[in-house]
Design an enzyme around this catalytic site. Structure first.
Site, PDB file in Angstrom:
ATOM      1  CG  PHE A 242      -2.967   3.309  15.337  1.00  0.00           C
ATOM      2  CD1 PHE A 242      -3.666   3.831  15.076  1.00  0.00           C
ATOM      3  CD2 PHE A 242      -1.246   2.525  14.699  1.00  0.00           C
ATOM      4  CE1 PHE A 242      -3.544   5.110  14.486  1.00  0.00           C
ATOM      5  CE2 PHE A 242      -1.103   4.093  14.384  1.00  0.00           C
ATOM      6  CZ  PHE A 242      -1.602   5.427  13.782  1.00  0.00           C
ATOM      7  N   GLY A 243      -4.508   1.860  12.205  1.00  0.00           N
ATOM      8  CA  GLY A 243      -4.100   2.273  10.592  1.00  0.00           C
ATOM      9  C   GLY A 243      -3.255   3.434  10.870  1.00  0.00           C
ATOM     10  CE1 TYR A 244       1.712   0.828  11.650  1.00  0.00           C
ATOM     11  CE2 TYR A 244       2.744   1.084   9.823  1.00  0.00           C
ATOM     12  CZ  TYR A 244       2.501   0.106  10.576  1.00  0.00           C
ATOM     13  OH  TYR A 244       3.330  -0.979  10.548  1.00  0.00           O
ATOM     14  N   GLY A 245      -0.871   2.729   7.623  1.00  0.00           N
ATOM     15  CA  GLY A 245      -0.554   2.996   6.617  1.00  0.00           C
ATOM     16  C   GLY A 245      -1.151   2.235   5.199  1.00  0.00           C
ATOM     17  CB  SER A 246      -2.080  -0.662   2.920  1.00  0.00           C
ATOM     18  OG  SER A 246      -2.209  -1.929   4.579  1.00  0.00           O
TER      19      SER A 246
ATOM     20  CD  GLU B 143      -1.471  -5.211   7.105  1.00  0.00           C
ATOM     21  OE1 GLU B 143      -0.180  -4.876   6.907  1.00  0.00           O
ATOM     22  OE2 GLU B 143      -2.049  -4.798   6.446  1.00  0.00           O
TER      23      GLU B 143
HETATM   24  C1  SIN Z   1      -0.933  -0.863   7.999  1.00  0.00           C
HETATM   25  O1  SIN Z   1      -1.591  -0.114   7.301  1.00  0.00           O
HETATM   26  O2  SIN Z   1      -1.433  -0.253   9.453  1.00  0.00           O
HETATM   27  C2  SIN Z   1       0.176  -1.126   8.321  1.00  0.00           C
HETATM   28  C3  SIN Z   1       0.319  -1.583   7.015  1.00  0.00           C
HETATM   29  C4  SIN Z   1       0.556  -2.045   5.781  1.00  0.00           C
HETATM   30  O3  SIN Z   1      -0.257  -2.364   5.192  1.00  0.00           O
HETATM   31  O4  SIN Z   1       0.508  -0.208   5.326  1.00  0.00           O
END
Ligand code: SIN
Length: 188
Positions: free
Chosen positions: A22-26, A97
Site C-alpha cells: 500500500f503506497g500513500y506518498g511517493s 524507504e
Molecule cells: C509511501 O509512499 O507509501 C511511503 C512514503 C513515501 O515514500 O513517500
C-alpha cells in the site's frame, strides 16, 4: 542518518508468491519497481501527514525536507494505491524507504471493488519514535520548509505537488495535502 533497511529485511517474505504493497506518498506517483497489478485502495485508522524528515531524498542532513508518514487516527480513512508485487521487490523498496520507515501488514480495502474483499498489504510507516520524526508544526512552517528544501531525488515541493495531483486524479480527498499544496504553490 538512520537506516531501517536491515530491520525490514528480517521480515521474511520468500514463502509468498506475491504481496500487496500500500503506497500513500511517493509510492503513488513514483513507481520505479515492477508491478503485477495496481488498484486504488485505502487503509483505515491512519492519517497521512508531512511529519517525517527527509535527509536522503527531498532534503539533506544539513537542510532536511518533509515527507509523509502515517499517524494513527481511529476512524480516519487514508486513500492510496495498492500494488501487487513479487517479494524480491522489497529489496529495492527497503533501500528506498530506509530513513525511518518500517513495514508491516495492515488490512486493506480496494476502493474500486463494489464488494468488500478482505486483503492485507505491507505499508511503510515512519513511527513517532524514529530519529527523523518531526511531528506537527504550524502549516505555514511546514509549507516554508517544503518550498525551500531540495535533495538527491529533487525538489521537496515537487514531491508535495505530484502527490497532490495524483490524489486529485484518483478522486481522493486529503485536506492536509491540499492545503499544504496551495500554500507551497503561493510561495513558489
Ligand atoms: C509511501 O509512499 O507509501 C511511503 C512514503 C513515501 O515514500 O513517500
Amino acid at each position: 542518518m538512520i537506516n531501517t533497511t536491515e530491520q525490514n529485511q528480517q521480515q521474511a517474505l520468500d514463502h509468498l508468491e506475491d504481496v500487496w504493497l500500500f503506497g500513500y506518498g511517493s509510492l503513488i506517483f513514483k513507481v520505479d519497481f515492477p508491478i503485477l497489478e495496481q488498484r486504488p485502495a485505502s487503509i483505515s485508522g491512519w492519517s497521512r501527514r508531512f511529519w517525517q524528515a527527509s535527509h536522503d531524498h527531498r532534503g539533506t542532513p544539513e537542510k532536511p525536507g518533509r515527507v509523509v508518514t502515517l499517524i494513527e487516527e481511529p476512524g480516519n480513512i487514508c486513500q492510496g494505491m495498492a500494488y501487487r508485487v513479487t517479494p524480491d521487490t522489497f529489496a529495492h523498496l527497503d533501500h528506498r524507504e530506509k530513513n525511518g520507515y518500517l513495514r508491516f501488514f495492515a488490512p486493506l480495502s480496494f476502493t474500486d471493488a463494489p464488494e468488500h474483499v478482505p486483503a492485507e498489504a505491507l505499508v511503510y510507516v515512519a513511527g513517532p519514535d524514529n530519529a527523523a520524526f518531526l511531528g506537527d508544526a504550524p502549516l505555514q512552517d511546514i509549507a516554508q520548509q517544503i518550498a525551500s528544501s531540495h535533495g538527491p531525488s529533487g525538489a521537496n515541493a515537487d514531491y508535495l505537488l505530484q502527490l497532490d495531483d495524483a490524489l486529485k486524479t484518483m478522486g481522493a480527498i486529503d485536506t492536509h495535502v491540499a492545503e499544504l499544496a496551495a500554500q507551497v504553490r503561493a510561495l513558489l
